[in-house]
Design a protein around this motif. Structure first.
Motif, mmCIF file in Angstrom:
data_model
loop_
_atom_site.group_PDB
_atom_site.id
_atom_site.type_symbol
_atom_site.label_atom_id
_atom_site.label_comp_id
_atom_site.label_asym_id
_atom_site.label_seq_id
_atom_site.Cartn_x
_atom_site.Cartn_y
_atom_site.Cartn_z
ATOM 1 N N PRO A 32 63.803 57.050 8.110
ATOM 2 C CA PRO A 32 62.981 56.519 8.971
ATOM 3 C C PRO A 32 63.880 55.734 9.972
ATOM 4 N N ALA A 33 63.388 55.334 11.153
ATOM 5 C CA ALA A 33 63.866 54.097 11.905
ATOM 6 C C ALA A 33 63.085 52.870 12.218
ATOM 7 N N VAL A 34 63.495 51.872 12.370
ATOM 8 C CA VAL A 34 62.711 50.538 12.488
ATOM 9 C C VAL A 34 63.138 49.859 13.569
ATOM 10 N N VAL A 35 62.294 49.379 14.626
ATOM 11 C CA VAL A 35 62.642 48.671 15.831
ATOM 12 C C VAL A 35 61.954 47.287 15.569
ATOM 13 N N LEU A 36 62.756 46.549 15.921
ATOM 14 C CA LEU A 36 62.643 45.012 15.774
ATOM 15 C C LEU A 36 63.014 44.089 16.838
ATOM 16 N N HIS A 37 62.243 42.899 16.894
ATOM 17 C CA HIS A 37 62.882 42.130 18.118
ATOM 18 C C HIS A 37 64.011 41.379 17.606
ATOM 19 N N THR A 38 64.730 40.757 18.780
ATOM 20 C CA THR A 38 65.930 40.502 18.597
ATOM 21 C C THR A 38 66.143 39.357 17.861
ATOM 22 N N THR A 39 67.208 38.909 17.273
ATOM 23 C CA THR A 39 67.745 37.691 16.446
ATOM 24 C C THR A 39 66.371 37.293 15.472
ATOM 25 N N VAL A 40 65.439 36.781 15.962
ATOM 26 C CA VAL A 40 64.437 36.289 15.047
ATOM 27 C C VAL A 40 63.543 37.342 14.342
ATOM 28 N N GLY A 41 63.288 38.191 15.038
ATOM 29 C CA GLY A 41 62.692 39.430 14.568
ATOM 30 C C GLY A 41 63.555 40.024 13.370
ATOM 31 N N ALA A 42 65.063 40.252 13.793
ATOM 32 C CA ALA A 42 65.702 40.993 12.824
ATOM 33 C C ALA A 42 65.827 40.002 11.451
ATOM 34 N N LEU A 43 66.127 38.788 11.690
ATOM 35 C CA LEU A 43 66.184 37.594 10.587
ATOM 36 C C LEU A 43 65.022 37.879 9.542
ATOM 37 N N HIS A 44 63.670 37.869 10.405
ATOM 38 C CA HIS A 44 62.510 38.028 9.635
ATOM 39 C C HIS A 44 62.508 39.205 9.016
ATOM 40 N N ALA A 45 63.287 40.360 8.994
ATOM 41 C CA ALA A 45 63.136 41.584 8.265
ATOM 42 C C ALA A 45 64.202 41.597 7.420
ATOM 43 N N THR A 46 65.099 40.624 7.114
ATOM 44 C CA THR A 46 66.357 40.570 6.315
ATOM 45 C C THR A 46 66.025 40.727 4.806
ATOM 46 N N MET A 47 64.744 40.120 4.551
ATOM 47 C CA MET A 47 64.573 40.263 2.884
ATOM 48 C C MET A 47 64.293 41.864 2.771
ATOM 49 N N GLY A 48 63.551 42.742 3.704
ATOM 50 C CA GLY A 48 63.556 44.300 3.369
ATOM 51 C C GLY A 48 64.695 44.855 3.551
ATOM 52 N N MET A 49 65.726 44.174 4.559
ATOM 53 C CA MET A 49 67.007 44.937 4.464
ATOM 54 C C MET A 49 67.905 44.776 3.267
ATOM 55 N N ARG A 50 67.832 43.560 2.793
ATOM 56 C CA ARG A 50 68.350 43.253 1.317
ATOM 57 C C ARG A 50 67.795 44.256 0.472
ATOM 58 N N ALA A 51 66.519 44.392 0.044
ATOM 59 C CA ALA A 51 65.829 45.419 -0.789
ATOM 60 C C ALA A 51 66.382 46.699 -0.618
ATOM 61 N N ALA A 52 66.377 47.165 0.682
ATOM 62 C CA ALA A 52 66.734 48.761 1.043
ATOM 63 C C ALA A 52 68.189 48.689 0.610
ATOM 64 N N LEU A 53 69.079 47.654 0.838
ATOM 65 C CA LEU A 53 70.595 47.879 0.421
ATOM 66 C C LEU A 53 70.658 48.055 -1.133
ATOM 67 N N HIS A 54 69.861 47.130 -1.561
ATOM 68 C CA HIS A 54 70.084 47.268 -3.234
ATOM 69 C C HIS A 54 69.602 48.491 -3.827
ATOM 70 N N GLY B 17 59.877 43.140 20.510
ATOM 71 C CA GLY B 17 59.511 42.230 21.265
ATOM 72 C C GLY B 17 59.786 42.652 22.651
ATOM 73 N N SER B 18 59.537 41.846 23.707
ATOM 74 C CA SER B 18 59.789 42.125 25.020
ATOM 75 C C SER B 18 61.367 43.106 25.467
ATOM 76 N N ASP B 19 62.198 42.833 24.663
ATOM 77 C CA ASP B 19 63.323 43.679 24.763
ATOM 78 C C ASP B 19 63.197 45.047 24.729
ATOM 79 N N TRP B 20 62.178 45.682 24.509
ATOM 80 C CA TRP B 20 62.002 47.013 23.975
ATOM 81 C C TRP B 20 60.993 47.644 25.109
ATOM 82 N N ALA B 21 60.950 47.106 26.330
ATOM 83 C CA ALA B 21 60.281 47.652 27.130
ATOM 84 C C ALA B 21 60.463 49.125 27.631
ATOM 85 N N PRO B 22 62.071 49.416 27.912
ATOM 86 C CA PRO B 22 62.219 50.796 28.412
ATOM 87 C C PRO B 22 62.111 51.676 27.350
ATOM 88 N N LEU B 23 62.006 51.377 25.960
ATOM 89 C CA LEU B 23 61.591 52.033 24.929
ATOM 90 C C LEU B 23 60.049 52.781 25.150
#
Length: 572
Positions: A76-98, A30-36
């Motif tokens: 790999p690295a993954v860059v996500l939008h804050t809060t809502v974007g991170a929450l959207h990705a939690t299913m994939g995070m959980r899969a990667a954890l297990h 999201g817009s929080d990554w303009a410096p990147l």
């Protein structure tokens, strides 16, 4: 604040990731990554920083990272939008954890909320994008390690640490939320603390010795695995061990990879009824196996000894793992298997288990022929069945192809029929939550651009996928896929649950399966065509092979292809 010719926190972050071995960044920011983005636009970015791949959807981004990591073993690295974007990705995070998939996850946040005007933080940070504790708190249950960066001076060291935590055993996702203010700030050059990879431990030699003695003493050992193929080198070690022991190797209920060469005489396929198999063995060696039998009481009632070998044989992320075990050996798999095979070979002279190997060779050959016949006979029926699709797909896939599977009721028919795939040629993408199959395949294609990548996916799973974003990424990033869609016009696995649990119930008697239908069926091929791809609907078994060949031809020319297979209805 950063300016022309000055290094910013964003530069420091990217340089640190690259120094730690990260070659790819998968993003849906999201817009929080303009410096990147500003840093990535620098003329030296291609040489200095990891490659940045944007997919426009969080689930696609994290699935691509998973497929890439599974195909390469790289971080790999993954860059996500804050809060809502991170929450959207939690299913994939959980899969990667297990699944123990290493990745570094980054989300932005703000710590000044516009009170320091030099940072240009907008009003959305006050009302829409913030939570107490920030995104690091929100995702903490779904990752191995989570930290909200609280000082810009810690940026580089924290990135280094996240990379090392992600790759240390048991591997998994490490999450860091990075305030956008820290990325804007000038960042001084500092000494590198560590760029060395983590050296994960080989199993304890005393434990290897004990396990080797158990295997040598066993008269009828059997090997069971689900995830040995995560490391292709470990497959070679497993082959060596099986040949010394004369022991068959079976895939357990949900194989995640190509764990053993499918045409090897000692390969027994996906395990048959485990109760029968347990009666035939006096020692079951479970190599990277999560669920060796169900219910767990089957192992408790067996007279066979139970041995477990893997990176995390007690599966510490699971709330319950109640399997009887006589020995559990923890260690990095490939070197541990190498030591085990070497130790077993000292006590078992070459050829001493030839009679046992011959027994299993004969039995496995009969089993494989039964599987092939099931596929062939399905081709003679009036409507398409999944064994026939698997049979025909195996016939037309080119050498070196990778199949990413996101099916449920069709999974074993697919796995059993695909004999021609090599180690590294199969990846399961259905760990708990559906919706990651197409993204995982895109990640595998990023990892292996020279190979054909096919996705086998159920129509229910297809609906869970962010199809528009994933197909868009396929076109934009030039990552052509063959999507083979198994269309049974509904959530068959859920329907079968109703029939099994309530065979005389109202749902069965009235043929009402509320909420378990996908109706009306969309024009699936048109979705691929909308992105410049090839799409085709197939309804007769005689058309399956030629349709797959047309799809593969499109893929070879750089186009996405989707082949919809309309399956015969299943009663229930």
């Amino acid at each position: 604040m950063d300016g022309p010719g000055r290094a910013s926190g964003a530069h420091a972050l990217l340089r640190t990731l690259r120094r730690m071995g990260v070659e790819k960044i998968f993003a849906s920011p999201g817009s929080d990554w303009a410096p990147l983005w500003e840093a990535l636009a620098a003329p030296s970015a291609r040489e200095e920083f990891p490659e940045y791949l944007s997919s426009r959807h969080e689930e696609t981004a994290i699935a691509m990272a998973s497929g890439y990591a599974k195909s390469t073993g790289k971080l790999p690295a993954v860059v996500l939008h804050t809060t809502v974007g991170a929450l959207h990705a939690t299913m994939g995070m959980r899969a990667a954890l297990h699944e123990r998939i290493p990745m570094v996850l980054l989300a932005g946040e703000s710590i000044t909320f516009g009170e320091r005007p030099e940072y240009g933080i907008g009003p959305q940070w006050l009302r829409l994008l913030t939570d107490v504790g920030g995104p690091a708190r929100l995702v903490a249950p779904c990752v191995k390690w989570s930290f909200g960066l609280n000082d810009s001076a810690l940026l580089s060291a924290t990135m280094e640490r996240a990379c090392r935590i992600a790759t240390s055993a048991p591997a998994g996702p490490a999450f860091v939320s990075v305030p956008t203010e820290f990325l804007m700030d000038a960042h001084p050059e500092e000494a590198t603390r560590s760029a060395a990879p983590v050296r994960n431990a080989v199993a304890d030699p005393a434990a290897i010795e004990e396990l080797a003695r158990m295997l040598c003493a066993a008269k009828r050992p059997v090997i069971l695995t689900e995830e040995a193929g995560k490391d292709a080198a470990a497959v070679d070690r497993l082959v060596a061990l099986a040949e010394i022991l004369g022991a068959p190797v079976f895939d357990a209920w949900q194989p995640g990879y190509m764990n053993f060469p499918r045409k090897h005489p000692l390969y027994g396929g996906v395990a048959p009824d485990m109760k029968d198999l347990l009666e035939e063995t006096d020692l079951l060696l479970c190599v990277e196996t999560v669920v060796p039998a169900h219910p767990p009481a089957l192992l408790t009632g067996s007279k066979a000894r139970m041995a477990f070998l893997g990176e995390d044989p007690l599966h510490t992320h699971l709330p319950y793992w109640g399997f009887r075990n006589d020995i559990s050996v923890a260690g990095s798999l490939e070197p541990s298997l190498a030591l085990l095979a070497e130790r077993v070979a000292r006590d078992l002279p070459r050829g001493s288990r030839s009679a046992l190997a011959s027994h299993w060779t004969e039995r496995n050959a009969k089993s494989r022929e039964q599987v092939r016949e099931k596929g062939r006979s399905a081709g003679a029926k009036a409507r398409i069945e999944s064994p026939w699709i698997g049979h025909e797909l195996d016939a037309v896939l080119p050498e070196g192809a990778i199949v990413v599977d996101e099916t449920i009721t069709h999974r074993h028919d697919i796995v059993r029929q695909l004999e021609g795939l090599a180690p590294g040629g199969f990846i399961s993408a259905s760990y708990g939550g559906l919706g990651m199959g197409i993204g995982t395949a895109l990640g595998a294609k990023v990892a292996r651009p020279d190979r054909t990548v096919a996705v086998t996916i159920g129509d229910g799973a297809f609906f869970y996928n962010p199809v528009i974003a994933s197909f868009g990424a396929s076109q934009e990033l030039k990552l052509p896929l063959l999507v083979v869609l198994f269309n049974n016009s509904g959530y068959l696995s859920q329907k079968l649950d109703v029939v099994r649990e309530y065979p005389e119930g109202w749902a069965v008697r009235t043929r009402q399966f509320a909420g378990l239908s996908i109706a009306p069926c969309p024009d699936y091929p048109a979705l691929a065509q909308a992105f410049g791809g090839y799409g085709e609907k197939v309804e007769r078994p005689s058309e399956v092979r030629t349709a797959l060949q047309r799809g593969l031809d499109a893929v070879s020319k750089g186009r996405l292809a989707l082949i919809e297979m309309v399956l015969a209805p299943i009663d229930g």
